[in-house]
Design an enzyme around this catalytic site. Structure first.
Site, short mmCIF file in Angstrom:
data_model
loop_
_atom_site.label_atom_id
_atom_site.label_comp_id
_atom_site.label_asym_id
_atom_site.label_seq_id
_atom_site.Cartn_x
_atom_site.Cartn_y
_atom_site.Cartn_z
N ALA A 53 13.34 11.13 -17.57
CA ALA A 53 14.16 10.00 -18.06
C ALA A 53 15.27 9.90 -17.42
O ALA A 53 15.61 8.71 -16.57
CB ALA A 53 14.23 10.23 -19.49
N ASP A 237 12.51 11.14 -24.02
CA ASP A 237 12.54 9.80 -23.23
C ASP A 237 13.32 8.78 -23.83
O ASP A 237 13.89 7.67 -23.30
CB ASP A 237 11.14 9.35 -22.86
CG ASP A 237 10.42 10.12 -21.66
OD1 ASP A 237 10.22 11.29 -22.20
OD2 ASP A 237 10.61 9.85 -20.55
C1 LIG Z 1 14.79 15.24 -18.94
S1 LIG Z 1 13.84 14.14 -19.88
C2 LIG Z 1 12.14 14.28 -18.96
C3 LIG Z 1 11.16 13.52 -19.72
O1 LIG Z 1 10.36 12.81 -18.84
C4 LIG Z 1 8.89 13.26 -18.73
O2 LIG Z 1 8.07 12.04 -18.71
P1 LIG Z 1 7.66 11.60 -17.26
O3 LIG Z 1 7.44 13.02 -16.37
O4 LIG Z 1 6.51 10.76 -17.61
O5 LIG Z 1 8.64 11.03 -16.58
C5 LIG Z 1 8.85 13.93 -20.07
O6 LIG Z 1 8.74 13.08 -21.07
C6 LIG Z 1 10.13 14.77 -20.00
O7 LIG Z 1 10.35 15.36 -21.19
#
Ligand SMILES: CSC[C@H]1O[C@H](OP(=O)(O)O)[C@H](O)[C@@H]1O
Length: 349
Positions: A53, A237
């Protein structure tokens, strides 16, 4: 963590381009994708070359800067820039940090000339990147106050330097505990289908020699039943005003297991992840992703090609399953309907 240790950089910028560490190739290959237009950044966000995020928010802000350069000689410059901002914001729908960062950047240039707009957008993106490390260290230090003695934690997905401007959110708390010699070990969920835990979190922790054991997502309950973890800590997120939290798919299951086993469940996130327009989880859009992310593993079929899939990138954990939120301004405890509003509005005691 060794204070001299260099945190991995997910995002690097020069005077005319942004370089995004291509996280699809980790842990095997460390390679940066050069981006010179907003479309390059949108593509990188959509294929999760850059992900997490806060990281996609920062990448989005750089993407807007790149667009301002591309549009420099375009008539109706600001109208075209606004269209680009909307395209960047829609690259992925769930993480509010993306839309927040792009709107924040755009809001600072509406009345500026073209050259000042280009210069200011670069300054803002650089500032968001530089400030994120300090912000994450504050989250990490607030997290220290939640644990007594030496603890073993379980985490899901990746919330480290790869998901932020550096240091990490949930992984930032883990880094702070390790630095203070108060971390026994981390159980790392592999995090199907894209394996952010196995490929990214395990890689970050291994690089820093932080004690960790990689487990399959299906093992989380057994690990808790054996009393091997003292707490769970994850990222977010998008967080609604009642504490309902969108995070990587599988987070809800871990939260239910933690609740059943009476293990504290913490969410670490900057205030920019809280969405004042989301009253509950029902107001959070959940990204649906390509079926082949489930049917294949690195291009190899692990399921019949014709099988239908259900592939939401995130799920919603109800606030009632969350012990507390750890932010750069402090820890938010229930009743979230009140305490989140107070913290987000700056009225917290
Ligand atoms: C530091 S929050 C990161 C957060 O984002 C990830 O999703 P993605 O890998 O699909 O961008 C995941 O939800 C994490 O917790």
């Amino acid at each position: 963590m060794d204070p001299t240790f260099e945190l991995v950089e997910a995002i690097r910028a020069t005077d005319n381009a942004v370089y995004l560490l291509d996280q699809r190739q980790l842990p095997d290959i460390v390679d940066y994708l050069p981006c010179t237009t907003g479309q390059d950044v949108i593509q990188a966000i959509q294929v999760l070359a850059v992900r997490g995020a806060p990281a996609i928010g920062i990448a989005g802000a750089y993407g807007l800067w790149l667009e301002s350069r591309r549009l420099r000689d375009t008539p109706n410059f600001h109208d075209e820039l606004k269209k680009s901002a909307e395209q960047i914001q829609s690259a992925r729908p769930t993480a509010v940090n993306l839309s927040w960062a792009v709107r924040y950047a755009l809001s600072h240039v509406q009345s500026l000339g073209v050259d000042d707009t280009i210069k200011t957008l670069k300054q803002i993106a650089d500032q968001l990147l530089a400030e994120d490390v300090a912000l994450n260290r504050q989250i990490g230090d607030w997290g220290l106050s939640l644990f007594d003695g030496k603890v073993s934690l379980l985490t899901h997905c990746n919330t480290g330097s790869l998901a932020t401007g550096g240091y990490g959110t949930a992984l930032g708390v883990i880094r702070s505990l390790f630095r203070e010699h108060r971390l026994r070990e981390v159980f790392v969920d592999e995090t199907r289908p894209l394996l952010q835990g196995a490929r990214l979190t395990a890689w970050e922790l291994s690089q820093e020699k932080i004690p960790a054991r990689l487990i399959t997502d299906s093992m989380a309950g057994s690990v808790m039943a054996q009393h091997l973890v003292d707490g769970v800590i994850v990222g977010a997120d998008r967080i609604a005003l009642n504490g309902d939290t969108a995070n990587k798919i599988g987070t809800y299951s871990v939260a239910v297991l933690a609740h059943y086993h009476q293990i504290p469940f913490y969410v670490a996130a900057p205030l920019s992840t809280f969405d004042a327009n989301a009253l509950s989880g029902a107001d959070i859009p959940i990204e649906m992703r390509n079926p082949d992310e489930i049917r294949k593993l690195r291009g190899v079929n692990i399921a019949p090609e014709e099988i239908e899939t259900y592939n939401p990138a995130f799920d919603i954990t109800p606030g009632r399953l969350i012990t507390a939120f750890i932010t750069e301004k402090g820890v938010i405890r229930p009743p979230f309907d009140k305490t989140i509003r107070d913290m987000v509005s700056g009225n917290a005691p």
